[in-house]
Scaffold this active site. Structure first.
Site, mmCIF file in Angstrom:
data_model
loop_
_atom_site.group_PDB
_atom_site.id
_atom_site.type_symbol
_atom_site.label_atom_id
_atom_site.label_comp_id
_atom_site.label_asym_id
_atom_site.label_seq_id
_atom_site.Cartn_x
_atom_site.Cartn_y
_atom_site.Cartn_z
ATOM 1 N N ASP A 161 12.855 23.543 98.659
ATOM 2 C CA ASP A 161 12.299 24.664 99.422
ATOM 3 C C ASP A 161 11.198 25.363 98.632
ATOM 4 O O ASP A 161 10.139 25.694 99.169
ATOM 5 C CB ASP A 161 13.400 25.690 99.705
ATOM 6 C CG ASP A 161 14.166 25.401 100.980
ATOM 7 O OD1 ASP A 161 13.652 24.671 101.844
ATOM 8 O OD2 ASP A 161 15.284 25.921 101.110
ATOM 9 N N LEU A 162 11.484 25.632 97.375
ATOM 10 C CA LEU A 162 10.514 26.349 96.549
ATOM 11 C C LEU A 162 9.249 25.531 96.354
ATOM 12 O O LEU A 162 8.128 26.043 96.453
ATOM 13 C CB LEU A 162 11.136 26.688 95.192
ATOM 14 C CG LEU A 162 12.277 27.715 95.240
ATOM 15 C CD1 LEU A 162 13.066 27.693 93.932
ATOM 16 C CD2 LEU A 162 11.726 29.114 95.515
#
Lengths: 400, 400
Positions: A161-162
């Site tokens: 996600d990051l």
């Protein structure tokens, strides 16, 4: 907050981490980021961790410095309004809404042909996925953890996600740059599945497994292919030591005073640990005990200044609570952080842009806005609606 | 490879993952990325994983599609040449060389005042650090792993390095964009320590620990704050199931046919698992066994089509070798990948840009160049050196 992107307007219709962190990075470098949410909050409005007043610290953290408009996205009028907002301003839209729904590229491009839309997805084919399922799908939990316990280990950091958030911010600026020359709109799709697969390719792991015909065995806390592991000091502290380059290795060996033991091992095995980083990994069952004994012979208070003085690449293992209290470089004395009050009512150290721009003024980070705090301003300035039109949208419950 | 950044030249003097992946992302979107290396290879030239011919698959993976010049950086003439290259082209330079050495911003800006330099660092104060030591310093290994085994667990994905690479590409384009208006050069410093601290802030974890006064307890493979964990099927397969949104939750419960058991638990506990995702985590010791029993009652072959049909967010836990063989969406049938021959002599599936740009032609990825493959071309086209000057640099052993 810096002002590199001052004057740029980006619209975000996204939840959870990837899309919102893309918008956050843009806002922290000065863009005006307009986020629309369902009235009352989207699916991430209450996501844990929660603060003492019940507020979502996660939501507050990921939506700092954005302008907020709240819309009833369940109604056709609200959806139409979201489409108009998504295509307004500079025509840059970040979303994780489904590719085929009311925020499909076709529908938006009909309103604005030069729209650049970056869509974060789970699987590239539209199948549902989150960071944790993609991670299991590509094999990371089977590589993570101690070899004496073969249960898979989910790492807790939502790394895909990051990474997607930062890559999305990059790709959006790249497409904006190209559009300035060509005038062309674009639909960019960034799937966590593609990102994870590509990353394992970039790190050589796909080739390693295909050419070698088998998985790399779990190596626990041993850093693969060089020297690195956790060791315990005489007083029970645990430290991570790493030596990848020759300089890191010779520095570590000298600091620990194990030159002779290491040389004897090199002579016996016919290798040079200095010049061959891989040998440090291959022979780690022989080499690690030498280092372990030297670390175990001294307390942390004696080792730490030695390591610092010699430039050893190391760290104590800390909990986050310990990190907050023990290393002022990370939080307390870090110019990236400022202590600000948030909409949820609490004040705490809050990061701005993680990059430091030398000789540029850094404004303190702005908190996340209350949902709908900028609804009227956005309708007036972005869409040019009149006071009467805005009042009507409120009366009808389309915005809040 | 896409052509969004066609015409942009970026110079990379960097090793390991963060800087090189920044350059890789830029190259994959069409930039001309010129990488300089020490003659014979820098500190990452032999980094594992290694291929069957001894080549570094890591180096091949991270340096695809870049142009290569090899320089003797130990000699003053080589260092001067590197300075000239770093400041040539569009004046965009990505590096992890020390902030105070021969590639300091002062020295480079003396040659080119409008240089944008992005420097990846370990600790922001210049102290040595790598992904694995920063990770230990901020507490991730103490949060990772099963609660019945309190040893720290290093996760194997170099997440901070990867995030730094993508963020660096974003910040570089942002600074380039601002420079187009202001003409101003910039030194940007991106430290892994800042990135990790800021990320834990963005995710709400810094506030959680400070406001709560203590660390979050380890939750093993349980996803924090909602529903998610590994479960074992009747035939011993392990699956990750996740339900964060109400829809994901009701879909999962219906698919497993556990509506009644879940409703009974809700009545007993006085909670709504559908509307309160946190309750699924709080009561996971009661809730997980209900799901576990339903999963354990059926083999994977029966569950998989049910999950797929209902749009459940799930995955099998696979090793990477299994992923390569079992899920063609990831590698075999993924347009992000193409099977290409590399300089090391092997052919394998190789990723291009992880983003998909709809209706844009995607050229297959280019392999990493042999070290020095473009030395002459770079000296001629980037620095405008004559054939005689280039020959002299070769004769003197300054370039190869």
């Amino acid at each position: 907050m810096y002002d590199l992107l001052k004057g740029l307007t980006v619209v975000e219709g996204a939840s959870f981490i990837a899309g919102p962190s893309c918008g956050l990075y843009l806002a922290q470098l000065g863009a005006r980021v307009i986020r629309f949410d369902q009235i009352g909050g989207g699916p991430d409005a209450g996501r844990w961790p929660a603060g003492p007043k019940g507020q979502s610290l996660y939501w507050e953290g990921l939506n700092k410095g954005k302008q907020s408009i709240a819309i009833d996205l369940a109604r056709p009028e609200g959806r139409e309004l979201a489409q108009r907002i998504a295509t307004a301003g500079d025509g840059l839209f970040v979303t994780n809404f489904p590719a085929e729904g009311f925020l499909s590229y076709e529908r938006l491009a009909a309103l604005r042909p030069d729209l650049v839309c970056l869509r974060v997805m789970g699987w590239a084919d539209g199948a549902p996925a989150v960071d944790y399922t993609i991670n299991a799908a590509v094999g990371l939990p089977m590589m993570t953890g101690h070899p004496d316990d073969l249960r898979p280990v989910n790492h807790v950091l939502p790394a895909w996600d990051l990474l997607a958030g930062a890559y999305a911010a990059f790709a959006l600026l790249a497409a904006d740059r190209e559009r300035a020359a060509s005038g062309r709109g674009r639909e960019l799709r960034l799937a966590l599945s593609d990102l994870a697969a590509a990353t394992l390719g970039n790190l050589g792991q796909v080739a390693e497994v295909l050419l070698g015909g088998r998985d790399r065995p779990r190596s626990g806390n041993d850093l693969f292919g060089a020297f690195g592991r956790d060791f315990t000091t005489a007083d029970g502290a645990r430290v991570m030591l790493v030596a990848i380059t020759p300089r890191q290795w010779t520095g570590l060996v000298a600091t620990l005073g194990v030159e002779n033991a290491v040389a004897a091992l090199e002579a016996e095995l016919g290798v040079s640990f200095k010049s061959d980083e891989g040998a440090r990994f291959t022979h780690r069952e022989r080499l690690n005990p030498v280092i372990a004994a030297a670390v175990a012979a001294r307390p942390l208070g004696e080792l730490a200044p030695l390591f610092e003085g010699a430039g050893v690449t190391w760290s104590i293992y800390r909990t986050l609570h310990e990190a907050l209290g023990q290393d002022d470089r990370l939080f307390a004395d870090n110019p990236v952080f400022a202590n600000i009050m948030h909409a949820g009512g609490d004040t705490y150290p809050t990061p701005g842009a993680p990059v430091r721009i030398l000789h540029a003024p850094r404004d303190p980070p702005a908190p996340a806005a209350r949902l709908g705090a900028h609804s009227d301003e956005i309708l007036a300035t972005l869409l040019g609606l009149s006071d009467g039109q805005i009042a009507r949208l409120h009366d009808q419950g389309i915005v809040a």
